[in-house]
Design a protein around this motif. Structure first.
Motif, PDB file in Angstrom:
ATOM      1  N   LYS A  35      15.405  -0.200  -6.225  1.00 38.95           N
ATOM      2  CA  LYS A  35      15.636   0.878  -4.872  1.00 38.95           C
ATOM      3  C   LYS A  35      14.317   1.169  -3.834  1.00 38.95           C
ATOM      4  N   PRO A  36      13.483   1.139  -5.142  1.00 36.54           N
ATOM      5  CA  PRO A  36      12.185   1.635  -4.367  1.00 36.54           C
ATOM      6  C   PRO A  36      11.419   0.885  -4.003  1.00 36.54           C
ATOM      7  N   PHE A  37      11.618  -0.641  -4.651  1.00 36.37           N
ATOM      8  CA  PHE A  37      11.158  -1.721  -3.507  1.00 36.37           C
ATOM      9  C   PHE A  37      12.420  -2.313  -2.016  1.00 36.37           C
ATOM     10  N   GLN A  38      13.005  -1.734  -2.415  1.00 37.22           N
ATOM     11  CA  GLN A  38      13.722  -2.430  -0.554  1.00 37.22           C
ATOM     12  C   GLN A  38      13.485  -1.186  -0.221  1.00 37.22           C
ATOM     13  N   GLU A  39      13.518   0.437  -0.600  1.00 31.53           N
ATOM     14  CA  GLU A  39      12.611   1.189   0.386  1.00 31.53           C
ATOM     15  C   GLU A  39      11.355   0.992   0.786  1.00 31.53           C
ATOM     16  N   SER A  40      10.169   0.241   0.203  1.00 25.69           N
ATOM     17  CA  SER A  40       8.522  -0.351   0.489  1.00 25.69           C
ATOM     18  C   SER A  40       9.647  -1.087   1.218  1.00 25.69           C
ATOM     19  N   SER A  41      10.410  -2.113   1.210  1.00 26.98           N
ATOM     20  CA  SER A  41      10.257  -3.603   2.452  1.00 26.98           C
ATOM     21  C   SER A  41      11.165  -2.906   3.873  1.00 26.98           C
ATOM     22  N   ARG A  42      12.152  -1.737   4.061  1.00 26.75           N
ATOM     23  CA  ARG A  42      11.678  -1.312   5.374  1.00 26.75           C
ATOM     24  C   ARG A  42      11.132  -0.105   5.954  1.00 26.75           C
ATOM     25  N   GLU A  43      10.204   0.206   4.753  1.00 21.75           N
ATOM     26  CA  GLU A  43       8.490   1.053   5.647  1.00 21.75           C
ATOM     27  C   GLU A  43       7.611  -0.286   6.294  1.00 21.75           C
ATOM     28  N   VAL A  44       7.629  -1.304   5.411  1.00 21.38           N
ATOM     29  CA  VAL A  44       6.646  -2.273   5.889  1.00 21.38           C
ATOM     30  C   VAL A  44       7.426  -2.736   7.437  1.00 21.38           C
ATOM     31  N   SER A  45       8.822  -2.891   7.095  1.00 22.08           N
ATOM     32  CA  SER A  45       9.574  -3.918   8.726  1.00 22.08           C
ATOM     33  C   SER A  45       9.380  -3.059   9.698  1.00 22.08           C
ATOM     34  N   LYS A  46       9.579  -1.529   9.459  1.00 24.11           N
ATOM     35  CA  LYS A  46       9.018  -0.221  10.316  1.00 24.11           C
ATOM     36  C   LYS A  46       8.359  -0.565  11.084  1.00 24.11           C
ATOM     37  N   MET A  47       6.777  -1.022  10.465  1.00 25.26           N
ATOM     38  CA  MET A  47       5.842  -1.241  11.046  1.00 25.26           C
ATOM     39  C   MET A  47       5.715  -1.682  11.607  1.00 25.26           C
ATOM     40  N   LEU A  48       6.186  -3.123  10.913  1.00 24.21           N
ATOM     41  CA  LEU A  48       6.351  -4.762  11.685  1.00 24.21           C
ATOM     42  C   LEU A  48       6.741  -4.591  13.212  1.00 24.21           C
ATOM     43  N   GLY A  49       7.780  -3.385  13.503  1.00 15.26           N
ATOM     44  CA  GLY A  49       8.729  -3.765  14.712  1.00 15.26           C
ATOM     45  C   GLY A  49       9.846  -4.968  14.624  1.00 15.26           C
ATOM     46  N   ASN A  50      10.927  -5.012  15.751  1.00 20.96           N
ATOM     47  CA  ASN A  50      12.017  -5.906  15.027  1.00 20.96           C
ATOM     48  C   ASN A  50      10.356  -7.534  16.306  1.00 20.96           C
ATOM     49  N   PRO A  51      10.478  -8.091  14.680  1.00 19.73           N
ATOM     50  CA  PRO A  51       9.333 -10.032  14.588  1.00 19.73           C
ATOM     51  C   PRO A  51       9.897 -10.409  15.937  1.00 19.73           C
ATOM     52  N   ALA A  52      11.212 -10.554  16.229  1.00 14.43           N
ATOM     53  CA  ALA A  52      11.397 -11.160  17.398  1.00 14.43           C
ATOM     54  C   ALA A  52      10.422 -11.022  19.237  1.00 14.43           C
ATOM     55  N   GLY A  53      10.213  -9.968  18.853  1.00  9.64           N
ATOM     56  CA  GLY A  53       9.419  -9.416  20.442  1.00  9.64           C
ATOM     57  C   GLY A  53       7.893  -8.172  19.721  1.00  9.64           C
ATOM     58  N   SER A  54       7.802  -8.451  18.647  1.00  6.33           N
ATOM     59  CA  SER A  54       6.888  -7.816  18.267  1.00  6.33           C
ATOM     60  C   SER A  54       5.228  -8.589  17.617  1.00  6.33           C
ATOM     61  N   GLU A  55       4.225  -7.727  18.740  1.00  4.94           N
ATOM     62  CA  GLU A  55       3.365  -8.505  18.721  1.00  4.94           C
ATOM     63  C   GLU A  55       2.420  -8.642  17.357  1.00  4.94           C
ATOM     64  N   ASN A  56       3.092  -7.402  16.089  1.00  7.14           N
ATOM     65  CA  ASN A  56       2.360  -7.263  15.315  1.00  7.14           C
ATOM     66  C   ASN A  56       2.864  -8.708  13.794  1.00  7.14           C
ATOM     67  N   VAL A  57       3.175  -9.660  13.948  1.00  9.74           N
ATOM     68  CA  VAL A  57       3.511 -10.342  13.156  1.00  9.74           C
ATOM     69  C   VAL A  57       3.091 -11.011  12.515  1.00  9.74           C
ATOM     70  N   ASP A  58       2.048 -10.884  12.677  1.00  3.70           N
ATOM     71  CA  ASP A  58       1.202 -11.630  12.254  1.00  3.70           C
ATOM     72  C   ASP A  58      -0.871 -11.131  12.360  1.00  3.70           C
ATOM     73  N   LEU A  59      -0.468 -10.268  11.810  1.00  6.56           N
ATOM     74  CA  LEU A  59      -1.159  -9.377  11.687  1.00  6.56           C
ATOM     75  C   LEU A  59      -1.338  -9.017  10.230  1.00  6.56           C
ATOM     76  N   PRO A  60      -2.557  -8.082   9.652  1.00 13.80           N
ATOM     77  CA  PRO A  60      -2.191  -7.720   8.219  1.00 13.80           C
ATOM     78  C   PRO A  60      -0.994  -7.123   8.131  1.00 13.80           C
ATOM     79  N   ILE A  61      -0.612  -7.299   7.101  1.00 12.85           N
ATOM     80  CA  ILE A  61       0.006  -6.111   6.744  1.00 12.85           C
ATOM     81  C   ILE A  61       0.172  -5.168   4.795  1.00 12.85           C
TER      82      ILE A  61
END
Length: 74
Positions: A35-61
Motif C-alpha cells: 500500500k505505501p507504494f500504491q500511495e507513492s504512485s498516487r502522489e507522483v501522478s498528482k504531480m504530473l497531472g493528466n498525462p494526456a494534457g500535461s506539460e509535465n510528463v517529460d520533466l524529471p519526476i
C-alpha cells in the motif's frame, strides 16, 4: 522506481512480466505491504497531472517521500 499513472493504466498487464519484484497487481488486490507504494504512485501522478494534457510528463519526476527514504536504506 517505475510509476504507473492510475488514470492512464488500462489494465493490459504488459508491465507485469517486466517488473523485477513482481509488485504490479490490480489496485483492489494490493495487500498492506504494498500500500505505501500504491500511495507513492498516487502522489507522483498528482504531480504530473493528466498525462494526456500535461506539460509535465517529460520533466524529471521526483520520487515520493516514502521512496526517498527507501533509497537511503539501500
Amino acid at each position: 522506481m517505475l510509476y504507473i499513472h492510475q488514470s492512464e493504466c488500462i489494465d493490459c498487464g504488459a508491465c507485469e512480466p517486466v517488473c523485477p519484484v513482481s509488485a504490479i497487481r490490480p489496485a483492489q488486490k494490493v495487500d498492506e505491504a504494498w500500500k505505501p507504494f500504491q500511495e507513492s504512485s498516487r502522489e507522483v501522478s498528482k504531480m504530473l497531472g493528466n498525462p494526456a494534457g500535461s506539460e509535465n510528463v517529460d520533466l524529471p519526476i521526483e520520487d515520493s517521500d516514502y521512496v526517498k527514504k527507501l533509497e537511503k536504506k539501500v
